[in-house]
Structure formats: structure tokens, C-alpha cells
Scaffold this motif. Structure first.
Motif, PDB file in Angstrom:
ATOM      1  N   ALA A  75     101.555 -20.488  74.699  1.00 54.55           N
ATOM      2  CA  ALA A  75     102.213 -19.209  74.361  1.00 54.55           C
ATOM      3  C   ALA A  75     102.978 -19.335  73.044  1.00 54.55           C
ATOM      4  O   ALA A  75     102.961 -18.417  72.213  1.00 54.55           O
ATOM      5  CB  ALA A  75     103.156 -18.799  75.486  1.00 54.55           C
ATOM      6  N   ALA A  76     103.631 -20.485  72.834  1.00 50.31           N
ATOM      7  CA  ALA A  76     104.396 -20.678  71.591  1.00 50.31           C
ATOM      8  C   ALA A  76     103.460 -20.741  70.385  1.00 50.31           C
ATOM      9  O   ALA A  76     103.775 -20.205  69.314  1.00 50.31           O
ATOM     10  CB  ALA A  76     105.227 -21.964  71.683  1.00 50.31           C
ATOM     11  N   VAL A  77     102.298 -21.368  70.565  1.00 48.94           N
ATOM     12  CA  VAL A  77     101.327 -21.436  69.462  1.00 48.94           C
ATOM     13  C   VAL A  77     100.805 -20.033  69.155  1.00 48.94           C
ATOM     14  O   VAL A  77     100.694 -19.641  67.994  1.00 48.94           O
ATOM     15  CB  VAL A  77     100.159 -22.403  69.794  1.00 48.94           C
ATOM     16  CG1 VAL A  77      99.102 -22.375  68.698  1.00 48.94           C
ATOM     17  CG2 VAL A  77     100.688 -23.826  69.978  1.00 48.94           C
ATOM     18  N   SER A  78     100.522 -19.259  70.202  1.00 48.39           N
ATOM     19  CA  SER A  78     100.067 -17.865  70.010  1.00 48.39           C
ATOM     20  C   SER A  78     101.100 -17.058  69.244  1.00 48.39           C
ATOM     21  O   SER A  78     100.769 -16.317  68.314  1.00 48.39           O
ATOM     22  CB  SER A  78      99.860 -17.179  71.363  1.00 48.39           C
ATOM     23  OG  SER A  78      98.577 -17.383  71.816  1.00 48.39           O
ATOM     24  N   GLU A  79     102.350 -17.212  69.649  1.00 51.16           N
ATOM     25  CA  GLU A  79     103.451 -16.471  69.017  1.00 51.16           C
ATOM     26  C   GLU A  79     103.601 -16.879  67.549  1.00 51.16           C
ATOM     27  O   GLU A  79     103.733 -16.030  66.663  1.00 51.16           O
ATOM     28  CB  GLU A  79     104.751 -16.747  69.793  1.00 51.16           C
ATOM     29  CG  GLU A  79     105.874 -15.774  69.514  1.00 51.16           C
ATOM     30  CD  GLU A  79     105.506 -14.309  69.739  1.00 51.16           C
ATOM     31  OE1 GLU A  79     105.959 -13.484  68.921  1.00 51.16           O
ATOM     32  OE2 GLU A  79     104.783 -13.975  70.691  1.00 51.16           O
ATOM     33  N   ALA A  80     103.547 -18.190  67.294  1.00 49.50           N
ATOM     34  CA  ALA A  80     103.659 -18.689  65.911  1.00 49.50           C
ATOM     35  C   ALA A  80     102.500 -18.167  65.059  1.00 49.50           C
ATOM     36  O   ALA A  80     102.690 -17.764  63.907  1.00 49.50           O
ATOM     37  CB  ALA A  80     103.690 -20.213  65.896  1.00 49.50           C
ATOM     38  N   ALA A  81     101.297 -18.159  65.647  1.00 48.96           N
ATOM     39  CA  ALA A  81     100.118 -17.669  64.926  1.00 48.96           C
ATOM     40  C   ALA A  81     100.275 -16.194  64.586  1.00 48.96           C
ATOM     41  O   ALA A  81      99.997 -15.763  63.468  1.00 48.96           O
ATOM     42  CB  ALA A  81      98.853 -17.897  65.761  1.00 48.96           C
ATOM     43  N   CYS A 192      92.375 -15.037  60.797  1.00 52.62           N
ATOM     44  CA  CYS A 192      92.092 -16.154  61.697  1.00 52.62           C
ATOM     45  C   CYS A 192      93.268 -16.361  62.662  1.00 52.62           C
ATOM     46  O   CYS A 192      93.076 -16.498  63.866  1.00 52.62           O
ATOM     47  CB  CYS A 192      91.837 -17.412  60.867  1.00 52.62           C
ATOM     48  SG  CYS A 192      91.759 -18.912  61.837  1.00 52.62           S
ATOM     49  N   LEU A 193      94.500 -16.351  62.125  1.00 56.32           N
ATOM     50  CA  LEU A 193      95.679 -16.526  62.985  1.00 56.32           C
ATOM     51  C   LEU A 193      95.876 -15.341  63.916  1.00 56.32           C
ATOM     52  O   LEU A 193      96.284 -15.509  65.055  1.00 56.32           O
ATOM     53  CB  LEU A 193      96.929 -16.741  62.139  1.00 56.32           C
ATOM     54  CG  LEU A 193      97.013 -18.068  61.384  1.00 56.32           C
ATOM     55  CD1 LEU A 193      98.362 -18.191  60.678  1.00 56.32           C
ATOM     56  CD2 LEU A 193      96.816 -19.266  62.302  1.00 56.32           C
ATOM     57  N   ALA A 194      95.567 -14.145  63.435  1.00 56.43           N
ATOM     58  CA  ALA A 194      95.686 -12.961  64.289  1.00 56.43           C
ATOM     59  C   ALA A 194      94.746 -13.094  65.490  1.00 56.43           C
ATOM     60  O   ALA A 194      95.071 -12.702  66.605  1.00 56.43           O
ATOM     61  CB  ALA A 194      95.388 -11.705  63.489  1.00 56.43           C
ATOM     62  N   GLU A 195      93.556 -13.679  65.248  1.00 53.55           N
ATOM     63  CA  GLU A 195      92.595 -13.936  66.340  1.00 53.55           C
ATOM     64  C   GLU A 195      93.172 -14.907  67.352  1.00 53.55           C
ATOM     65  O   GLU A 195      93.035 -14.729  68.552  1.00 53.55           O
ATOM     66  CB  GLU A 195      91.284 -14.520  65.785  1.00 53.55           C
ATOM     67  CG  GLU A 195      90.334 -13.500  65.239  1.00 53.55           C
ATOM     68  CD  GLU A 195      89.883 -12.497  66.278  1.00 53.55           C
ATOM     69  OE1 GLU A 195      89.438 -12.910  67.366  1.00 53.55           O
ATOM     70  OE2 GLU A 195      89.981 -11.289  66.023  1.00 53.55           O
ATOM     71  N   PHE A 196      93.832 -15.972  66.836  1.00 53.55           N
ATOM     72  CA  PHE A 196      94.463 -16.955  67.731  1.00 53.55           C
ATOM     73  C   PHE A 196      95.441 -16.277  68.673  1.00 53.55           C
ATOM     74  O   PHE A 196      95.593 -16.667  69.813  1.00 53.55           O
ATOM     75  CB  PHE A 196      95.277 -17.985  66.929  1.00 53.55           C
ATOM     76  CG  PHE A 196      94.466 -19.075  66.298  1.00 53.55           C
ATOM     77  CD1 PHE A 196      93.104 -19.198  66.525  1.00 53.55           C
ATOM     78  CD2 PHE A 196      95.070 -20.019  65.496  1.00 53.55           C
ATOM     79  CE1 PHE A 196      92.371 -20.224  65.950  1.00 53.55           C
ATOM     80  CE2 PHE A 196      94.358 -21.041  64.922  1.00 53.55           C
ATOM     81  CZ  PHE A 196      92.995 -21.147  65.142  1.00 53.55           C
ATOM     82  N   ALA A 197      96.136 -15.272  68.162  1.00 50.19           N
ATOM     83  CA  ALA A 197      97.226 -14.652  68.902  1.00 50.19           C
ATOM     84  C   ALA A 197      96.736 -13.717  70.010  1.00 50.19           C
ATOM     85  O   ALA A 197      97.508 -13.273  70.829  1.00 50.19           O
ATOM     86  CB  ALA A 197      98.132 -13.907  67.934  1.00 50.19           C
ATOM     87  N   ARG A 198      95.454 -13.391  70.011  1.00 53.38           N
ATOM     88  CA  ARG A 198      94.940 -12.472  71.043  1.00 53.38           C
ATOM     89  C   ARG A 198      94.898 -13.104  72.403  1.00 53.38           C
ATOM     90  O   ARG A 198      94.589 -14.237  72.577  1.00 53.38           O
ATOM     91  CB  ARG A 198      93.544 -11.997  70.666  1.00 53.38           C
ATOM     92  CG  ARG A 198      93.624 -10.881  69.667  1.00 53.38           C
ATOM     93  CD  ARG A 198      92.279 -10.616  69.084  1.00 53.38           C
ATOM     94  NE  ARG A 198      92.533 -10.137  67.732  1.00 53.38           N
ATOM     95  CZ  ARG A 198      92.091  -9.003  67.259  1.00 53.38           C
ATOM     96  NH1 ARG A 198      91.327  -8.267  67.969  1.00 53.38           N
ATOM     97  NH2 ARG A 198      92.382  -8.610  66.054  1.00 53.38           N
TER      98      ARG A 198
END
Length: 198
Positions: A75-81, A192-198
Motif C-alpha cells: 500500500a505504501a509503494v502504491s501511495e508513493a507511486a 508508469c507510476l500511475a499504473e502502479f498505483a491502480r
């Protein structure tokens, strides 16, 4: 036994663990069950690198053993992304303006934007590395239509040219590279990061 997670002391008791390795394995399993990953380990104040892991694991467990884990969760990685995706998007707009800033005698503003660029690329790589710890969630490891290594193999010569243009004070080439080469890539990194956050 003392146990710290991200600097916070937590209650822990020894169950069937006999060695340092037993504790490391049960902690790793616990992390996995909670969508988290270990990114740093200290045992009795000593940093345990990947090379030292097997040797350190053999040590017997004592009442005074102290474990310090740095962990990150999905969740933290998603939020950071998600957050950094927005930063990159704004930065791409700033970088696109560099040529006109140079033309209008606003070199300092242009240089401020350029300084942010190096930090941004470092931060992107850091988040991408953390994301790679959770392959089931972050499997969209493409930037545009390229995988990470292809993208950076393609980007590296441009960054070298950019560095040379800055060193020789070639504001025209610096501006062109910003607008036509770097800006579009920042947008791809942001997506790319926005995709990570999905």
C-alpha cells in the motif's frame, strides 16, 4: 529478544525459534502474509547484507538478541507511486518550458528545473525498485512500450548528451533535449507510476 520494525519497538516472543535464521524466516513469512517486504535487517546492531545472510542465520538465538527490520508494504509503494506520478507530470511541464526560460533570460529558473530532474530520476528508480518486491501487484513494469532496462538503455545516451550540453553551457541543445527528448519520457514515467498505483 528485542524486535524493532521501522524504528518502533514491538512486542515479540520466542516460540520455536532456535537460531537467528529461524527468526528471519518467520518474520519474512509474516511480512509476505501482510503484503510487506523486508528491505533492511540489523541483528545486534550489525547490518545484514545478502552476502552475510546465510552466515548470520546460523547464529544461535539468545534472550538478548536484537532484531531491527526496515519494511515496506504494498500500500505504501502504491501511495508513493501515485504521489510521485503527479510530481513527474508537473516536472515534465516545467522541463518543457526550459527552452523559453533560456530565451527569456531566465537561466536560473531553467537551472532550478534541471536540478529537480536528477532527483526525480533517482526517486523514480527507488520507487520502481520497491515495486519490484511485489511482482504480483506491480507487474506492469513497462515504461511506454519498453521494459525498464530498454527504457533506460535508450534514455542514458540522451542524459549523457544533456550533461555535456549543460557542461558546455549550450542552452540551445539543453533546451531542445528538454523539450523533445526528456519531457516525453517524464510523461511516460509518470504514466508508469500511475499504473502502479491502480
Amino acid at each position: 529478544m528485542e524486535l524493532y520494525i521501522n524504528g518502533e519497538k514491538v512486542d515479540a516472543s520466542i516460540e520455536n525459534e532456535k537460531t537467528v535464521g529461524d527468526v528471519l524466516q518467520s518474520f519474512a513469512k509474516e511480512c509476505e502474509n501482510n503484503n510487506a517486504a523486508v528491505i533492511g535487517i540489523k541483528v545486534d546492531g550489525n547490518q545484514i547484507s545478502a552476502q552475510m545472510f546465510d552466515e548470520a542465520s546460523k547464529a544461535p538465538l539468545t534472550e538478548n538478541s536484537k532484531f531491527e527490520f526496515d519494511i515496506v508494504n504494498q500500500a505504501a509503494v502504491s501511495e508513493a507511486a501515485k504521489d510521485f506520478s503527479k510530481v513527474l507530470d508537473c516536472l515534465s511541464s516545467e522541463i518543457e518550458q526550459v527552452p523559453s526560460l533560456f530565451m527569456n533570460g531566465k537561466g536560473q529558473e531553467a537551472n532550478d528545473s534541471i536540478k529537480k530532474l536528477a532527483d526525480a530520476i533517482d526517486q523514480f528508480c527507488h520507487i520502481a525498485t520497491l515495486a519490484s518486491l511485489f511482482p504480483e501487484k506491480f507487474n506492469a513494469s513497462k515504461i511506454g512500450d519498453k521494459n525498464f532496462s530498454e527504457f533506460f538503455n535508450d534514455f542514458s545516451p540522451i542524459l549523457s548528451d544533456f550533461e555535456n550540453a549543460l557542461a558546455s553551457n549550450d542552452t540551445v541543445l539543453t533546451g531542445d533535449l528538454c523539450e523533445y527528448e526528456i519531457c516525453p519520457r517524464l510523461k511516460e514515467m509518470s504514466l508508469c507510476l500511475a499504473e502502479f498505483a491502480r
